[in-house]
Design an enzyme around this catalytic site. Structure first.
Site, PDB file in Angstrom:
ATOM      1  CE1 TYR A   9      -8.819  -0.582   5.210  1.00 22.50           C
ATOM      2  CE2 TYR A   9      -7.007  -1.233   6.642  1.00 22.50           C
ATOM      3  CZ  TYR A   9      -7.492  -0.516   5.554  1.00 22.50           C
ATOM      4  OH  TYR A   9      -6.634   0.272   4.838  1.00 22.50           O
ATOM      5  CG  ASN A  32       0.684  -4.019  11.210  1.00 22.83           C
ATOM      6  OD1 ASN A  32       1.404  -3.646  12.123  1.00 22.83           O
ATOM      7  ND2 ASN A  32       1.102  -4.062   9.947  1.00 22.83           N
ATOM      8  CE1 TYR A  91      -4.764   0.496  10.050  1.00 30.53           C
ATOM      9  CE2 TYR A  91      -3.834  -1.701   9.843  1.00 30.53           C
ATOM     10  CZ  TYR A  91      -3.695  -0.331   9.777  1.00 30.53           C
ATOM     11  OH  TYR A  91      -2.479   0.220   9.448  1.00 30.53           O
ATOM     12  CE  LYS A  97      -5.991   3.039   7.376  1.00 28.52           C
ATOM     13  NZ  LYS A  97      -5.779   2.886   5.937  1.00 28.52           N
ATOM     14  CD1 TRP A 156      -1.285   2.940   8.298  1.00 29.75           C
ATOM     15  CD2 TRP A 156       0.832   2.448   8.813  1.00 29.75           C
ATOM     16  NE1 TRP A 156      -0.615   2.767   7.117  1.00 29.75           N
ATOM     17  CE2 TRP A 156       0.700   2.470   7.401  1.00 29.75           C
ATOM     18  CE3 TRP A 156       2.091   2.168   9.365  1.00 29.75           C
ATOM     19  CZ2 TRP A 156       1.763   2.222   6.544  1.00 29.75           C
ATOM     20  CZ3 TRP A 156       3.137   1.915   8.510  1.00 29.75           C
ATOM     21  CH2 TRP A 156       2.966   1.945   7.114  1.00 29.75           C
ATOM     22  CD  GLU A 196      -0.612  -5.783   7.490  1.00 24.01           C
ATOM     23  OE1 GLU A 196      -1.066  -5.719   6.335  1.00 24.01           O
ATOM     24  OE2 GLU A 196      -1.139  -5.202   8.457  1.00 24.01           O
ATOM     25  CG  ASP A 234      -1.916   1.055   1.312  1.00 23.44           C
ATOM     26  OD1 ASP A 234      -2.394   1.476   0.254  1.00 23.44           O
ATOM     27  OD2 ASP A 234      -2.239   1.492   2.431  1.00 23.44           O
ATOM     28  CD  GLU A 292       0.788  -1.048   9.533  1.00 26.25           C
ATOM     29  OE1 GLU A 292      -0.354  -1.012   9.030  1.00 26.25           O
ATOM     30  OE2 GLU A 292       1.799  -1.424   8.904  1.00 26.25           O
TER      31      GLU A 292
END
Ligand code: BDP
Length: 612
Positions: A479, A473, A475, A576, A557, A420, A162, A512
């Site tokens: 997400y 990481n 989210y 972000k 992040w 990841e 990304d 993250e």
């Protein structure tokens, strides 16, 4: 590999500036172009990414080789010396020509490489230096990618990570002299016994011409930051010395020494290399991360080398500004997500006591996700043409190079060998076990970790037991449970309980957690993309972290918004950041500043130059 450092025996010329640029059409035989001057009138700055500079999509979207060229001069006074050409990084790979001759090729976009060009150049004359800069990524590169052709018949490039696939000569280019017999490498490791610093060194000396290289003696001395001689190490290539009442390298403070190495012949200095180092210890014990025997709590960010106009090019001005903002916000650490950063950056971290998690460029080894978001491409990760034996071979190389380059930096406290990757499948273990062994063999002094993705939680990940530290990481609230911070908090807490129970001895760093945020957008509701939501999201995360002794660090992040490949989930990049891409603070930056400065007692050795 040693950094380029000027000394009494090594002269350095910097070849930065404006070079010529030519972008070949797909029909041209790109590698044949080094003969003669490049066609066209375009000029390109070095160091910089080229993609954002030209008002021409054919430059920005080119897939393949770009040609860079300049002429360079070798001074008369360099006669009798070896002449070395060195690149800080060329992304993603390079073929280097002097006049018409190919002198070296290098694959790997974030590492330095050099070549002895003494036979190709003449003192008192200039030469034509041409570099084919190739931006292509495939199953034999790290990061990996897939090459294809689009519906219109043009070459296309896919990749899973990304951040934008910037191309260019991203770091400085040097031409420097080195004696025939020279200090090729040095490894420093340190220990602490009470107030005494123990310094172990091992030096490699090499000779490029047996006849010119008689017997020479090595002189090893240690200088403090003011340049005073504080210890003498004798003349062996390997040894150990003790410094009483030593200054220890301390997070938030720094504290450096210099190991001065000299090759002497008949009392004359034939080669001199000065290696900075710091005295400190790092250890993971009973679920804690200890620096100099004291618990350390990481605060800070996953970063990117990314700025407007220059892309991934190194710039000291931008770097200093970023470090100032890190200090202002109370960050005591960072991760070089998702590739090794410029050598100047690492030196700065050493001098200023910024703790670094140093990462290889192994990102995007996951066919289940694309660019940090759900919805990958078809096929499994560990398949021929995706992440295969070719990828693994390059991954090994990247680990070897990273450790060779960064082993002497006291700021580096932990190696991250990948970001990841797909680790919810058994093939991941076969892929990663040898890489972990390699890392430990190459550097027995630092802990090793990798960064775990949300889709490989504690009950599915097949490799977490191999590492010293868990780096997650996550989210929750972005997400997953997007816009529902209540559920996110419950689910995140449950997941951390799972990790802590399964791996009670392993400390956890949250590497993250973040939410895309459009600067200036506000709402009284928990509305994703607003500044208010980003703050509420961070507050929720803080509450979760504070429940767990096993969590020994938080790196949000990202430090700043950054450019990515455009897709339906990215509007002019990833948003972000705590700061915008031009480094203005969002509300989140003020929130983090308050929190991280108030965590001071837990965060050993925090810098306090900007107390909140
Ligand atoms: C993670 C990746 C990072 C992405 C981030 C995101 O490690 O590179 O930028 O997600 O989606 O998966 O923002």
């Amino acid at each position: 590999m040693l950094s380029v450092r000027e000394s009494t025996t090594r002269e350095v010329r910097v070849l930065d500036g404006l070079w010529r640029l030519y972008v070949p059409s797909p029909a041209e035989d790109a590698l044949a172009l080094q003969q003669g001057a490049l066609p066209g009138t375009r000029e390109v700055p070095v160091p910089a990414s080229l993609n954002d500079l030209f008002a021409d999509p054919a430059v920005r979207d080119h897939v393949g080789r770009y040609w860079y060229q300049r002429s360079a001069l070798v001074p008369h006074s360099w006669a009798g010396e070896r002449v070395i050409l060195r690149f800080g990084s060329v992304t993603q790979s390079a073929a280097v020509f002097i006049d018409d001759e190919l002198v070296t090729e290098f694959k790997g976009g974030y590492m330095p490489f050099e070549v002895d060009v003494t036979e190709q150049v003449s003192p008192g004359a200039s030469f034509r230096l041409s570099v084919a800069v190739d931006n292509r990524l495939d199953n034999t590169s790290i990061p990996p990618g897939e090459l294809g052709v689009n519906a219109a018949g043009k070459p296309s490039q896919e990749y899973k990570h990304d951040f934008y696939n910037y191309a260019g000569i991203h770091r400085s280019v040097y031409l420097y002299t080195r004696p025939h017999k020279f200090i090729e490498d040095v490894t420093v490791s340190t220990d602490i016994e009470g107030g005494t610093g123990v310094v172990n060194w091992s030096v490699e000396v090499k000779c490029t011409d047996d006849q010119a290289c008689g017997r020479q003696d090595l002189e090893v001395t240690v200088l403090d930051e003011a340049g005073n001689l504080v210890a003498e190490g004798g003349s062996e290539n390997q040894g150990s010395l003790r410094i009483a009442d030593a200054t220890f390298w301390t997070p938030g403070v720094g504290g450096m020494y210099q190991l001065r190495l000299r090759l002497l012949q008949d009392g004359e200095v034939r080669d001199e290399y000065i290696q900075p180092f710091g005295i400190r210890t790092v250890e993971v014990r009973e679920g804690k991360f200890l620096i100099n025997g004291r618990e350390f709590y990481f605060t800070g960010f996953g970063m990117h080398e990314d700025h407007e106009t220059i892309g991934k090019g190194h710039s000291n001005a931008h770097m200093v500004q970023d470090f100032e903002l890190l200090s202002w916000i109370g960050a005591n650490s960072l991760r070089t997500s998702h590739y090794p950063y410029a050598e100047e950056f690492m030196d700065y971290c050493d001098r200023h006591g910024i703790v670094v998690i140093d990462e290889t460029p192994a990102v995007g080894l996951n066919w289940g996700i694309t660019g940090g978001i759900i919805g990958g491409s078809t096929g499994g990760t560990y398949e021929e043409g995706h992440v295969d034996a070719g990828t693994a071979a390059q991954h090994r190389l990247e680990i070897e190079r990273l450790i060779a380059r960064d082993k002497n930096h006291p700021c580096v406290v932990l190696w991250s060998i990948a970001n990841e990757p797909d680790t919810a499948v058994p093939e991941a273990r076969d892929y990663f076990e040898p890489l972990v062994e390699l890392t430990r063999e190459l550097d027995p002094t630092r802990p090793v970790g990798y960064v775990n993705v949300m889709f490989a939680p504690y009950d599915r990940c097949t490799i977490s037991d191999l590492f010293d530290v868990l780096m997650l990481n996550r989210y929750w609230g972005w997400y997953v449970n997007s816009g529902d911070l209540e559920s996110a908090e419950i689910n995140w807490t449950a997941e951390l309980e799972g990790w802590t129970q399964k791996y009670p001895a392993k400390p956890i760093i949250i590497t993250e957690y973040g939410a895309d945020t459009v600067a200036g957008l506000h709402s009284i509701f928990d509305q994703p993309f607003t500044e208010d939501y980003q703050v509420a999201y961070l507050e929720m995360n803080s509450r979760v972290f504070d429940k767990f002794d096993s969590v020994i660090g938080e790196q949000m992040w990202n430090f700043a918004d950054f450019q990515t490949k455009t897709g339906y989930a990215r509007v002019d990049g990833n948003k972000k950041g705590a700061f915008t891409r031009d480094r203005r603070p969002k509300a989140a930056a003020r929130y983090l500043r308050g929190r991280w400065h108030s965590l001071a007692p837990a965060a050993y050795g925090r810098r306090d130059s900007h107390s909140a």
